[in-house]
Design a protein around this motif. Structure first.
Motif, short mmCIF file in Angstrom:
data_model
loop_
_atom_site.label_atom_id
_atom_site.label_comp_id
_atom_site.label_asym_id
_atom_site.label_seq_id
_atom_site.Cartn_x
_atom_site.Cartn_y
_atom_site.Cartn_z
N PRO A 9 0.83 -1.21 0.00
CA PRO A 9 0.00 0.00 0.00
C PRO A 9 0.87 1.26 0.00
O PRO A 9 1.96 1.30 0.59
N ARG A 10 0.37 2.31 -0.63
CA ARG A 10 1.12 3.56 -0.71
C ARG A 10 1.44 4.12 0.67
O ARG A 10 2.53 4.63 0.90
N GLU A 11 0.47 4.06 1.58
CA GLU A 11 0.71 4.59 2.93
C GLU A 11 1.84 3.84 3.61
O GLU A 11 2.68 4.45 4.29
N ALA A 12 1.92 2.54 3.43
CA ALA A 12 3.01 1.75 4.01
C ALA A 12 4.35 2.17 3.42
O ALA A 12 5.36 2.26 4.15
N MET A 13 4.40 2.46 2.14
CA MET A 13 5.64 2.91 1.50
C MET A 13 6.04 4.28 2.02
O MET A 13 7.22 4.53 2.29
N LEU A 14 5.07 5.18 2.19
CA LEU A 14 5.35 6.50 2.74
C LEU A 14 5.96 6.38 4.15
O LEU A 14 6.97 7.01 4.45
N TYR A 15 5.36 5.56 4.99
CA TYR A 15 5.90 5.33 6.33
C TYR A 15 7.30 4.71 6.26
O TYR A 15 8.18 5.06 7.04
N ALA A 16 7.52 3.81 5.32
CA ALA A 16 8.83 3.16 5.19
C ALA A 16 9.92 4.19 4.91
O ALA A 16 11.02 4.09 5.45
N TYR A 17 9.62 5.18 4.08
CA TYR A 17 10.62 6.18 3.70
C TYR A 17 10.71 7.34 4.68
O TYR A 17 11.62 8.15 4.57
N THR A 18 9.78 7.47 5.61
CA THR A 18 9.77 8.62 6.53
C THR A 18 9.91 8.15 7.97
O THR A 18 11.01 8.03 8.50
N ARG A 19 8.80 7.88 8.62
CA ARG A 19 8.80 7.55 10.04
C ARG A 19 9.63 6.31 10.36
O ARG A 19 10.44 6.31 11.29
N ASN A 20 9.44 5.25 9.60
CA ASN A 20 10.16 4.01 9.90
C ASN A 20 11.66 4.16 9.69
O ASN A 20 12.45 3.61 10.46
N SER A 21 12.07 4.91 8.67
CA SER A 21 13.50 5.16 8.46
C SER A 21 14.09 5.93 9.64
O SER A 21 15.18 5.63 10.11
N ALA A 22 13.35 6.94 10.11
CA ALA A 22 13.82 7.72 11.26
C ALA A 22 13.93 6.83 12.50
O ALA A 22 14.88 6.95 13.28
N VAL A 24 14.55 3.55 12.59
CA VAL A 24 15.71 2.68 12.43
C VAL A 24 17.00 3.45 12.74
O VAL A 24 17.93 2.89 13.32
N LEU A 25 17.05 4.71 12.37
CA LEU A 25 18.22 5.54 12.63
C LEU A 25 18.27 6.08 14.06
O LEU A 25 19.18 6.80 14.42
N ASP A 26 17.25 5.74 14.87
CA ASP A 26 17.11 6.23 16.25
C ASP A 26 17.07 7.76 16.27
O ASP A 26 17.67 8.41 17.11
N ARG A 27 16.34 8.34 15.29
CA ARG A 27 16.22 9.79 15.17
C ARG A 27 14.76 10.24 15.16
O ARG A 27 14.46 11.35 14.74
N LEU A 28 13.86 9.39 15.62
CA LEU A 28 12.44 9.70 15.55
C LEU A 28 12.09 10.98 16.31
O LEU A 28 11.14 11.67 15.96
N LYS A 29 12.86 11.34 17.32
CA LYS A 29 12.56 12.58 18.05
C LYS A 29 12.92 13.83 17.23
O LYS A 29 12.43 14.91 17.51
#
Length: 77
Positions: A9-22, A24-29
């Motif tokens: 799904p497009r929404e899952a891809m958007l999350y993969a490239y934004t929130r989820n990537s952050a 994984v990098l421990d930069r979500l804050k």
């Protein structure tokens, strides 16, 4: 190009490239979502890429790109 078995799904891809990537990098804050106090690195697209027909996605264009809260590509609408 993805085949039918690789689609998601497009929404899952958007999350993969934004929130989820952050995350994984421990930069979500700092990054990954739009919220007060977070770094404003984002791109504005000329249409809603989550809802337009798939055929329209390839003609979507970037209106502007923000980096550290400043426009570095394009122009303000």
């Amino acid at each position: 190009m993805l085949d039918a078995a690789q689609r998601m799904p497009r929404e899952a891809m958007l999350y993969a490239y934004t929130r989820n990537s952050a995350q994984v990098l421990d930069r979500l804050k700092d990054i990954g979502t739009i919220a007060p106090g977070k770094l404003a690195d984002l791109a504005l697209i000329d249409r809603d890429v989550l809802t337009v027909p798939a055929e329209e996605l390839k003609s979507a264009a970037v209106v502007f790109t923000l980096w550290e809260g400043r426009i570095v590509y394009g122009h303000e609408p």
